[in-house]
Design a protein around this motif. Structure first.
Motif, PDB file in Angstrom:
ATOM      1  N   ALA A   1      21.466  15.677 -11.187  1.00 55.15           N
ATOM      2  CA  ALA A   1      20.377  16.476 -10.612  1.00 55.15           C
ATOM      3  C   ALA A   1      20.105  15.927  -9.228  1.00 55.15           C
ATOM      4  CB  ALA A   1      19.128  16.400 -11.487  1.00 55.15           C
ATOM      5  N   PRO A   2      19.576  16.750  -8.329  1.00 58.64           N
ATOM      6  CA  PRO A   2      19.314  16.268  -6.964  1.00 58.64           C
ATOM      7  C   PRO A   2      18.359  15.075  -6.978  1.00 58.64           C
ATOM      8  CG  PRO A   2      19.122  18.655  -7.089  1.00 58.64           C
ATOM      9  CD  PRO A   2      19.235  18.169  -8.502  1.00 58.64           C
ATOM     10  N   ALA A   3      18.651  14.102  -6.121  1.00 55.68           N
ATOM     11  CA  ALA A   3      17.800  12.908  -6.007  1.00 55.68           C
ATOM     12  C   ALA A   3      16.827  13.094  -4.861  1.00 55.68           C
ATOM     13  CB  ALA A   3      18.657  11.677  -5.766  1.00 55.68           C
TER      14      ALA A   3
ATOM     15  N   HIS B   1      21.293   6.933   1.721  1.00 55.03           N
ATOM     16  CA  HIS B   1      22.730   6.732   1.950  1.00 55.03           C
ATOM     17  C   HIS B   1      23.439   6.395   0.636  1.00 55.03           C
ATOM     18  CE1 HIS B   1      22.781   7.251   6.222  1.00 55.03           C
ATOM     19  NE2 HIS B   1      21.925   6.260   6.455  1.00 55.03           N
ATOM     20  N   VAL B   2      22.794   5.546  -0.171  1.00 54.53           N
ATOM     21  CA  VAL B   2      23.375   5.189  -1.463  1.00 54.53           C
ATOM     22  C   VAL B   2      23.389   6.401  -2.386  1.00 54.53           C
ATOM     23  CG1 VAL B   2      23.077   3.761  -3.528  1.00 54.53           C
ATOM     24  CG2 VAL B   2      22.730   2.766  -1.267  1.00 54.53           C
ATOM     25  N   PHE B   3      22.275   7.155  -2.415  1.00 55.98           N
ATOM     26  CA  PHE B   3      22.193   8.333  -3.282  1.00 55.98           C
ATOM     27  C   PHE B   3      23.339   9.305  -2.995  1.00 55.98           C
ATOM     28  CE2 PHE B   3      17.247   8.045  -3.528  1.00 55.98           C
ATOM     29  CZ  PHE B   3      17.357   6.855  -4.223  1.00 55.98           C
ATOM     30  N   ALA B   4      23.676   9.440  -1.723  1.00 58.47           N
ATOM     31  CA  ALA B   4      24.708  10.418  -1.331  1.00 58.47           C
ATOM     32  C   ALA B   4      26.064  10.082  -1.925  1.00 58.47           C
ATOM     33  CB  ALA B   4      24.798  10.486   0.192  1.00 58.47           C
ATOM     34  N   GLU B   5      26.280   8.814  -2.262  1.00 62.35           N
ATOM     35  CA  GLU B   5      27.572   8.395  -2.802  1.00 62.35           C
ATOM     36  C   GLU B   5      27.596   8.392  -4.327  1.00 62.35           C
ATOM     37  OE1 GLU B   5      30.160   7.850  -0.838  1.00 62.35           O
ATOM     38  OE2 GLU B   5      28.845   8.409   0.840  1.00 62.35           O
TER      39      GLU B   5
ATOM     40  N   PRO C   1      24.996  -2.065  -8.974  1.00 62.56           N
ATOM     41  CA  PRO C   1      25.248  -2.953  -7.831  1.00 62.56           C
ATOM     42  C   PRO C   1      24.863  -2.322  -6.496  1.00 62.56           C
ATOM     43  CG  PRO C   1      27.085  -3.032  -9.371  1.00 62.56           C
ATOM     44  CD  PRO C   1      26.194  -1.920  -9.827  1.00 62.56           C
ATOM     45  N   GLU C   2      25.218  -1.036  -6.301  1.00 61.78           N
ATOM     46  CA  GLU C   2      24.881  -0.371  -5.032  1.00 61.78           C
ATOM     47  C   GLU C   2      23.373  -0.224  -4.867  1.00 61.78           C
ATOM     48  OE1 GLU C   2      27.095   0.660  -7.181  1.00 61.78           O
ATOM     49  OE2 GLU C   2      29.020   0.737  -6.115  1.00 61.78           O
ATOM     50  N   LEU C   3      22.680   0.096  -5.964  1.00 67.46           N
ATOM     51  CA  LEU C   3      21.226   0.255  -5.879  1.00 67.46           C
ATOM     52  C   LEU C   3      20.538  -1.083  -5.625  1.00 67.46           C
ATOM     53  CD1 LEU C   3      20.632   2.800  -8.782  1.00 67.46           C
ATOM     54  CD2 LEU C   3      20.188   3.188  -6.352  1.00 67.46           C
ATOM     55  N   VAL C   4      20.950  -2.114  -6.337  1.00 68.19           N
ATOM     56  CA  VAL C   4      20.325  -3.433  -6.168  1.00 68.19           C
ATOM     57  C   VAL C   4      20.525  -3.939  -4.741  1.00 68.19           C
ATOM     58  CG1 VAL C   4      20.410  -5.839  -6.901  1.00 68.19           C
ATOM     59  CG2 VAL C   4      20.444  -4.015  -8.607  1.00 68.19           C
ATOM     60  N   ALA C   5      21.630  -3.545  -4.114  1.00 68.34           N
ATOM     61  CA  ALA C   5      21.927  -4.008  -2.752  1.00 68.34           C
ATOM     62  C   ALA C   5      20.910  -3.524  -1.736  1.00 68.34           C
ATOM     63  CB  ALA C   5      23.327  -3.557  -2.351  1.00 68.34           C
TER      64      ALA C   5
ATOM     65  N   PRO D   1       0.794  -1.238   0.000  1.00 67.24           N
ATOM     66  CA  PRO D   1       0.000   0.000   0.000  1.00 67.24           C
ATOM     67  C   PRO D   1       0.821   1.280   0.000  1.00 67.24           C
ATOM     68  CG  PRO D   1       0.027  -0.973   2.194  1.00 67.24           C
ATOM     69  CD  PRO D   1       0.729  -1.940   1.294  1.00 67.24           C
ATOM     70  N   VAL D   2       2.109   1.205   0.361  1.00 64.19           N
ATOM     71  CA  VAL D   2       2.925   2.416   0.402  1.00 64.19           C
ATOM     72  C   VAL D   2       4.166   2.217  -0.454  1.00 64.19           C
ATOM     73  CG1 VAL D   2       2.102   3.253   2.630  1.00 64.19           C
ATOM     74  CG2 VAL D   2       3.995   1.623   2.561  1.00 64.19           C
ATOM     75  N   ALA D   3       4.593   3.292  -1.080  1.00 60.92           N
ATOM     76  CA  ALA D   3       5.755   3.220  -1.965  1.00 60.92           C
ATOM     77  C   ALA D   3       6.415   4.585  -2.032  1.00 60.92           C
ATOM     78  CB  ALA D   3       5.348   2.758  -3.359  1.00 60.92           C
ATOM     79  N   ALA D   4       7.679   4.583  -2.364  1.00 58.81           N
ATOM     80  CA  ALA D   4       8.453   5.800  -2.584  1.00 58.81           C
ATOM     81  C   ALA D   4       9.162   5.658  -3.920  1.00 58.81           C
ATOM     82  CB  ALA D   4       9.462   6.024  -1.469  1.00 58.81           C
ATOM     83  N   THR D   5       9.063   6.698  -4.734  1.00 60.90           N
ATOM     84  CA  THR D   5       9.562   6.646  -6.103  1.00 60.90           C
ATOM     85  C   THR D   5      10.433   7.869  -6.368  1.00 60.90           C
ATOM     86  OG1 THR D   5       7.459   5.617  -6.715  1.00 60.90           O
ATOM     87  CG2 THR D   5       8.876   6.346  -8.522  1.00 60.90           C
ATOM     88  N   GLY D   6      11.462   7.691  -7.161  1.00 69.10           N
ATOM     89  CA  GLY D   6      12.306   8.819  -7.524  1.00 69.10           C
ATOM     90  C   GLY D   6      12.979   8.600  -8.860  1.00 69.10           C
ATOM     91  N   LEU D   7      13.526   9.689  -9.410  1.00 73.17           N
ATOM     92  CA  LEU D   7      14.239   9.638 -10.671  1.00 73.17           C
ATOM     93  C   LEU D   7      15.681  10.077 -10.428  1.00 73.17           C
ATOM     94  CD1 LEU D   7      13.603   9.049 -13.708  1.00 73.17           C
ATOM     95  CD2 LEU D   7      13.516  11.529 -14.022  1.00 73.17           C
ATOM     96  N   LEU D   8      16.611   9.173 -10.667  1.00 69.38           N
ATOM     97  CA  LEU D   8      18.032   9.459 -10.501  1.00 69.38           C
ATOM     98  C   LEU D   8      18.629   9.768 -11.870  1.00 69.38           C
ATOM     99  CD1 LEU D   8      19.006   6.499  -8.130  1.00 69.38           C
ATOM    100  CD2 LEU D   8      18.046   8.733  -7.520  1.00 69.38           C
ATOM    101  N   VAL D   9      19.134  10.977 -12.043  1.00 70.57           N
ATOM    102  CA  VAL D   9      19.680  11.400 -13.332  1.00 70.57           C
ATOM    103  C   VAL D   9      21.204  11.383 -13.258  1.00 70.57           C
ATOM    104  CG1 VAL D   9      19.722  13.200 -15.086  1.00 70.57           C
ATOM    105  CG2 VAL D   9      17.651  12.845 -13.712  1.00 70.57           C
ATOM    106  N   PHE D  10      21.831  10.689 -14.208  1.00 66.20           N
ATOM    107  CA  PHE D  10      23.288  10.535 -14.259  1.00 66.20           C
ATOM    108  C   PHE D  10      23.852  11.265 -15.480  1.00 66.20           C
ATOM    109  CE2 PHE D  10      21.667   7.020 -11.845  1.00 66.20           C
ATOM    110  CZ  PHE D  10      22.620   6.775 -10.855  1.00 66.20           C
ATOM    111  N   PRO D  11      25.125  11.679 -15.402  1.00 68.35           N
ATOM    112  CA  PRO D  11      25.728  12.369 -16.553  1.00 68.35           C
ATOM    113  C   PRO D  11      25.807  11.500 -17.804  1.00 68.35           C
ATOM    114  CG  PRO D  11      27.006  12.778 -14.561  1.00 68.35           C
ATOM    115  CD  PRO D  11      26.009  11.710 -14.217  1.00 68.35           C
TER     116      PRO D  11
END
Length: 929
Positions: A363-365, A354-358, A291-295, A271-281
């Protein structure tokens, strides 16, 4: 006459039609429109069937199979690899196979092939469950295709796809044998009824298990998403011939048997979810982050390359961050975490941050739980293929391929594909897909009908690249025709021969979906390719994806929006080829099938990824067939609308006072004389005429109120005051002032003219409405309110510079909080209208309904009722067809009251269900009096 050799449509074989008629009488559809309308699906292949067959039961399908005629089963028509088209007999398994039965408190569900995946999930939602497969086409794909293609999707990976969630199936074999794999004696029955098949499956099981290389290959290939060839993992995962057979049928694309029914295990719908868009160069940097995201265990990780991002920026639902991004070599990952409770989701979010910060992001995540923002991101992703394809150059065909490789090889494969696009000069090609599963989709635009060497060379290079990375040539979309020549290359000779033996055992005559999955023709993927002619703006953007079809109210009577469009293409092609006989036949059939029975409700545009409203096409075609006299007559009606509505009011009153047979006979005679599109069909269930609208000036009003002219045309439902009276009483009760302007009786929203294509009358009425409302609102100082959702929509189009609100929305926001505590109904069945849906009134409608009723029900099978102003009077068969499923649900629910938000929709639902429907505000008025 056209030379028969040049004709685009050959006559069906009389012997074949005779055999079908002898087996199952009355199910063959052989008109040009029927055959050509179903010749098109979402793939880039085009084959015209001899006939379209519409069986009603598994028993009829079994009788067809026993004829030994070549058959191809077709349901939603959203498949992309050519498995849903045929030059033989095409069997429509959507029309009469839509049953959905929830089992075990939602833990399982029994479904037929014509049920749409989204509708199944809607039925499961109240149990907190859903189906495992979640393809991007879930709004339109059906269970038939989900089973036939072993569908997976964005979150289910290989652990919750169709194969893994199958509980049992009812299978009809080519011999006509029917097996229920849930039966305890199913293996005994299989050995008794199909001894060669059962023994052959045992033999193949042992052959595979005894060959270490076969075991290794199967294990490796099915550790990834894999829909190439047959599911040989069945021989490793299951022991009994019946279970092996059932799981081989999953993903077999209708080449081994017909699945009349499947029981599927469900998964939790978190019933609850969090979604985002991570933009890379760059794309490679996005892949390096996997690998870090899948972890941190996201439910989904979706890739969008630079070209995908450029397309996404044009989507109306794109946010400011995405719209303002200067895209160069960027790539993005759409990520989502799903959980059963907010505290568990919070832990997921903290780990993700924590993963996003690394990560090195462009663009900001940020993760969002907001349902609107999340829905917008998924809307962009799910509609990406059709949106990209819709923007392709006119006259080109969109090709969508999908492959899978181990996740560590994903970045290298992306580089390979990008290099191949450049080598073969494919411009604006996009790469997207399910990155978490190593599953990439990529799209090409090709102009078939010229030299195919480029496409052939690209395909060969792509096959080498994917197999060289240890991948599978089809991950989700099925082998179809497009990859059938390459099955042997992926699996090797030994396993390919096993597949041929599976086909021989199940379908020895090769009658099921010939040319699909396995083929001896190395060039089958280069044959029967779809060429696209340039026709008109409403048509040219269409990619024939079929997303529009489930929401179309005429789909079971005549045609769907996709079919309306492809028949325009077929007409243009026939004219270009000089086949005037076919062109004339298509034009004759198109008038009723596509123009007269289109409800112009616009629901197709709500489902279409490229926002095509075929109602606009229909309106233009209606306008083109009107002569000067008709245009002048309707323009005169616009100028004298008060008198016209009073005359119609009087006609209904008069009809109500004479013997019903006399009134019905007069209407029937008039329709026979002038045509069914000119004179409405009067029936004894129609109400008397309503009340004339009168001005009610108010000083310092809170809103300008425009009662719909439907209040004049039709009296309220029995026992109700009518919405015009109810809304004014509610406003007075809340202490709000409504101003009804002078000349109200001559005003209309313009829909009667726009829907019929009377452009002159529409412009005339529009000028009067604009002048009146600018004065009445003080140039927009206060809002305009109307009391019928379709009229609200019409006024909004006429005066886009003013704020136009529906009475339901105005009531929910401004009146409801000021009303006394209402008396509550035990239950209330609600029919949202097509206009209320497009206007976004669902929240307001639900809020009011839940205020006055303990239980609020939107019936299963709800859709536009297709009454469409007077369309339900001109063509009652259209509304009868559109409301059939909903009416059955309404009758079985036995609610205490029934409501909608448009008088004509209330008439249509009352006629369909035998239950009195009132405007929702009438019930609110009565509850708070």
């Amino acid at each position: 006459m056209t030379d028969p050799e040049s004709q685009r449509l050959s006559a069906p074989d009389p012997a074949i039609l005779a055999a079908v008629e002898a087996a199952v009488p009355g199910i063959a559809r052989t008109r040009a429109s029927d055959r050509l309308g179903m010749a098109h699906d979402a793939s880039h292949y085009l084959l015209t069937p001899q006939a379209v067959l519409v069986p009603e039961s598994a028993e009829q399908v079994a009788a067809l199979l026993r004829t030994g005629l070549p058959l191809t089963f077709r349901s939603g028509g959203t498949s992309l690899s050519g498995q849903g088209v045929s030059e033989h007999l095409l069997v429509d398994t959507r029309r009469h196979f839509r049953s959905i039965e929830v089992l075990d408190g939602g833990a399982r569900v029994r479904v037929q092939p014509g049920a749409v995946l989204r509708q199944v999930n809607a039925r499961l939602a109240s149990y907190g469950r859903k189906l495992g497969p979640d393809p991007a086409s879930e709004s339109a794909c059906t269970i038939g295709g989900v089973v036939a293609n072993n569908s997976s999707g964005m979150t289910c990976g290989t652990h919750a796809n169709t194969y893994r969630t199958l509980d049992s199936m009812t299978l009809v074999l080519p011999t006509g044998t029917v097996l229920d794999t849930a039966a305890p004696d199913v293996d005994t029955r299989l050995r008794a009824l199909e001894p060669e098949l059962a023994a052959g499956l045992d033999r193949l099981r042992d052959r595979i298990r005894g060959n270490p290389d076969s075991v290794r290959r199967i294990t490796a290939q099915f550790s990834l998403k894999n829909t190439m060839g047959y599911g040989l993992n069945s021989f490793l995962d299951h022991d009994s011939p019946a279970q092996i057979l059932a799981h081989l049928v999953i993903g077999s694309e209708g080449t081994l048997g017909f699945v009349a029914e499947a029981v599927l295990r469900t998964v939790p719908a978190h019933p609850v979810a969090a979604t985002g868009l991570l933009v890379f160069p760059t794309l490679r940097q996005a892949m390096a982050a996997m690998p870090e995201l899948v972890a941190v265990e996201p439910a989904a990780v979706e890739l969008l390359d630079a070209e995908s991002l450029r397309v996404a920026q044009t989507d109306p639902k794109a946010d400011d961050v995405l719209r303002t991004l200067a895209v160069h070599e960027h790539a993005a990952l759409l990520v989502e975490w799903q959980e059963s409770a907010t505290d568990r989701l919070g832990a997921r979010e903290r780990a993700a941050e924590h993963v996003f910060a690394e990560l090195r992001l462009a663009a900001p995540a940020r993760l969002s739980r907001d349902s609107g923002g999340r829905a917008a991101l998924w809307h962009i992703r799910k509609g990406l293929y059709a949106t990209v394809a819709g923007a392709r150059p006119s006259g080109t065909t969109a090709l969508l391929e999908d492959v899978a490789v181990p996740v560590p090889a994903l970045a290298d494969l992306c580089d390979d594909l990008t290099a191949l696009f450049a080598k073969h000069r494919y411009e604006r090609s996009v790469i997207f897909g399910h990155a978490k599963d190593g599953n990439l989709h990529f799209m090409l635009n090709e102009r078939f009908g010229t030299d195919l060497r480029r496409y052939a060379d690209f395909t060969e290079d792509m096959v080498e690249a994917v197999l060289g990375r240890g991948g599978n040539l089809k991950a989700e979309h099925g082998t179809g025709r497009v990859m059938a020549p390459f099955v042997r290359r992926q699996y090797g000779d030994e396993l390919y021969e096993v597949m041929r033996e599976v086909k021989r055992l199940c379908d020895p005559a090769g009658t099921l979906n010939p040319g699909v999955v396995l083929t001896d023709d190395p060039d089958t993927h280069l044959r029967d390719l779809k060429t696209v002619v340039t026709v008109e703006p409403e048509v040219d953007r269409c990619v024939e994806c079929g997303y529009c079809e489930p929401v179309c109210p005429s789909r079971d009577l005549t045609t769907t929006p996709r079919q309306r469009i492809v028949l325009r293409r077929e007409l243009a092609a026939a004219q270009a080829a000089g086949d005037q006989e076919l062109a004339r036949q298509l034009e004759r059939e198109y008038r009723y099938d596509a123009v007269d029975t289109c409800a112009v409700d616009g629901m197709c545009a709500t489902a279409c990824p490229v926002l095509i409203n075929t109602g606009d096409l229909t309106k233009r075609l209606r306008a083109e067939r009107h002569g000067r006299a008709a245009q002048a007559g309707w323009k005169s009606a616009a100028k004298h609308w008060d008198g016209v509505t009073r005359a119609m009011n009087l006609a209904l009153d008069t009809a109500a006072t004479v013997a019903p047979k006399l009134a019905e006979g007069a209407a029937t005679a008039a329709r026979a004389l002038t045509g069914p599109d000119s004179v409405p069909a009067w029936t004894r269930d129609l109400p008397r005429g309503g009340a004339r609208r009168r001005p009610a000036p108010a000083e310092n009003p809170d809103a300008v109120y425009l009662p719909s002219c439907l209040n004049t045309l039709f009296a309220p439902a029995d026992g109700g005051p009518g919405v015009m009276t109810a809304f004014q009483r509610l406003a007075q009760r809340a202490g709000l002032r409504l101003h009804i302007p002078h000349g109200i009786a001559s005003l209309c929203c313009g829909t009667p003219w726009s829907s019929k294509g009377y452009t002159d009358g529409h412009e005339s009425m529009g000028r009067r409405v604009r002048d009146t409302l600018l004065a009445a609102t003080g140039n927009g100082r206060i809002p305009v309110v109307s009391d019928a959702a379709s009229c609200t929509e019409g006024f909004d189009h006429l005066v886009p510079t003013l704020q136009v609100l529906d009475a339901v929305a105005f009531t929910a926001e401004h009146i409801l909080p000021r009303l006394p505590v209402p008396r509550r109904l035990p239950s209330l069945s609600i029919h949202p209208t097509c206009s209320s849906t497009r206007l976004g009134l669902d929240t307001a409608l639900t809020r009011i309904a839940e205020t006055i009723a303990d239980q609020v029900v939107v019936p299963d099978g709800w859709q536009c009722c297709a009454f469409a102003g007077d369309r339900g009077l001109l063509h009652p068969e259209l509304t009868a067809s559109a409301t059939r499923a909903e009416a059955a649900s309404v009758v079985s629910a036995s609610c205490g009251a029934h409501a909608s938000v448009n008088r004509t929709c209330e008439l249509g639902l009352t006629r369909a269900t035998g239950r009195p429907y009132h405007h929702l505000l009438e019930l609110l008025d009565q509850a708070t009096a």
